[in-house]
Design a protein around this motif. Structure first.
Motif, PDB file in Angstrom:
ATOM      1  N   UNK A 161       0.835  -1.205   0.000  1.00 37.42           N
ATOM      2  CA  UNK A 161       0.000   0.000   0.000  1.00 37.42           C
ATOM      3  C   UNK A 161       0.867   1.251   0.000  1.00 37.42           C
ATOM      4  N   UNK A 162       0.534   2.176  -0.922  1.00 38.37           N
ATOM      5  CA  UNK A 162       1.241   3.455  -1.004  1.00 38.37           C
ATOM      6  C   UNK A 162       0.474   4.571  -0.308  1.00 38.37           C
ATOM      7  N   UNK A 163      -0.843   4.464  -0.319  1.00 38.51           N
ATOM      8  CA  UNK A 163      -1.661   5.506   0.289  1.00 38.51           C
ATOM      9  C   UNK A 163      -3.119   5.103   0.297  1.00 38.51           C
ATOM     10  N   UNK A 164      -3.894   5.869   1.077  1.00 45.09           N
ATOM     11  CA  UNK A 164      -5.311   5.555   1.223  1.00 45.09           C
ATOM     12  C   UNK A 164      -6.102   6.852   1.296  1.00 45.09           C
ATOM     13  N   UNK A 212     -12.204   6.957  -0.580  1.00 42.74           N
ATOM     14  CA  UNK A 212     -12.890   5.964  -1.396  1.00 42.74           C
ATOM     15  C   UNK A 212     -11.968   4.973  -2.084  1.00 42.74           C
ATOM     16  N   UNK A 213     -10.650   5.117  -1.905  1.00 43.72           N
ATOM     17  CA  UNK A 213      -9.731   4.277  -2.666  1.00 43.72           C
ATOM     18  C   UNK A 213      -8.429   4.030  -1.906  1.00 43.72           C
ATOM     19  N   UNK A 214      -7.743   2.973  -2.344  1.00 43.98           N
ATOM     20  CA  UNK A 214      -6.425   2.641  -1.830  1.00 43.98           C
ATOM     21  C   UNK A 214      -5.485   2.546  -3.028  1.00 43.98           C
ATOM     22  N   UNK A 215      -4.258   3.039  -2.865  1.00 42.47           N
ATOM     23  CA  UNK A 215      -3.268   3.006  -3.938  1.00 42.47           C
ATOM     24  C   UNK A 215      -2.180   2.000  -3.564  1.00 42.47           C
ATOM     25  N   UNK A 216      -1.845   1.140  -4.532  1.00 44.54           N
ATOM     26  CA  UNK A 216      -0.848   0.094  -4.330  1.00 44.54           C
ATOM     27  C   UNK A 216       0.279   0.234  -5.346  1.00 44.54           C
ATOM     28  N   UNK A 217       1.455  -0.226  -4.966  1.00 42.63           N
ATOM     29  CA  UNK A 217       2.581  -0.265  -5.896  1.00 42.63           C
ATOM     30  C   UNK A 217       2.462  -1.532  -6.718  1.00 42.63           C
ATOM     31  N   UNK A 218       2.738  -1.403  -8.009  1.00 43.56           N
ATOM     32  CA  UNK A 218       2.702  -2.547  -8.897  1.00 43.56           C
ATOM     33  C   UNK A 218       3.879  -2.540  -9.847  1.00 43.56           C
ATOM     34  N   UNK A 219       4.161  -3.701 -10.417  1.00 40.51           N
ATOM     35  CA  UNK A 219       5.220  -3.845 -11.412  1.00 40.51           C
ATOM     36  C   UNK A 219       4.625  -4.553 -12.614  1.00 40.51           C
ATOM     37  N   UNK A 220       4.658  -3.881 -13.764  1.00 40.64           N
ATOM     38  CA  UNK A 220       4.083  -4.436 -14.989  1.00 40.64           C
ATOM     39  C   UNK A 220       5.101  -5.322 -15.702  1.00 40.64           C
ATOM     40  N   UNK A 273      -1.309   1.751  -8.607  1.00 31.44           N
ATOM     41  CA  UNK A 273      -2.613   1.196  -8.958  1.00 31.44           C
ATOM     42  C   UNK A 273      -3.627   1.646  -7.915  1.00 31.44           C
ATOM     43  N   UNK A 274      -4.571   2.474  -8.341  1.00 26.63           N
ATOM     44  CA  UNK A 274      -5.587   3.020  -7.439  1.00 26.63           C
ATOM     45  C   UNK A 274      -6.854   2.182  -7.583  1.00 26.63           C
TER      46      UNK A 274
END
Length: 162
Positions: free
Chosen positions: A13-16, A19-27, A37-38
């Motif tokens: 988790x990067x932030x909250x 209404x949403x949570x943001x996550x780190x992702x690797x494509x 990714x929100x």
């Protein structure tokens, strides 16, 4: 499914927000590019409005002081936005953390934020009023360039509106 894999099951988790949570992702499909990714938490009317506002407002923009929307998912109950990853996090963390930025860096961040707002208000094909500018919604890239984010309650104005 690709975003679930990219975020390792939505683990980091990067932030909250409300209404949403943001996550780190690797494509994997993009040579291991890091993304933010929100994911909207629950499917309620406010989330759908926030999702539509964010896609319609930032989806048409391109400016060095705005976080770029790379893609989105709008399938069934899933409302997910994929943004470029900002390695230096939130302005709030920089300003209110242990190490204080120099006045030169603070000035550059303020000017970058102002350039982004000027673009949204005056230079975009449709004027966009962000409505939620605060240190938590200003992100910093590798070079500490200010990048405006979170367009969930942005308003689109017609050319003759003020």
């Amino acid at each position: 499914m690709e975003l679930k894999v990219a975020t390792n099951g939505f683990m980091e988790e990067l932030g909250r927000g409300a209404f949403a949570t943001v996550f780190k992702g690797i494509l994997a499909s993009d040579d291991g590019k890091c993304v933010a990714v929100k994911r909207l938490d629950t499917m309620v009317r406010e989330n759908d409005l926030e999702f539509r506002a964010e896609v319609s407002s930032i989806g048409r923009t391109n400016h060095r002081n705005l976080v770029q929307l790379l893609g989105f998912c709008n399938e069934g109950q899933h409302r997910i936005l994929v943004y470029e990853f900002m390695s230096n996090g939130f302005l709030a963390s920089l300003l209110f953390g242990d190490s204080r930025p120099s006045w030169y860096r603070r000035r550059d961040i303020a000017l970058g934020t102002a350039r982004g707002l000027f673009y949204l208000h005056e230079q975009c094909s449709s004027q966009i009023i962000h409505c939620d500018i605060k240190p938590q919604n200003i992100l910093l890239d590798d070079s500490f360039t200010a990048r405006i984010a979170d367009f969930g309650i942005a308003k689109l104005l017609k050319i003759d509106q003020t």
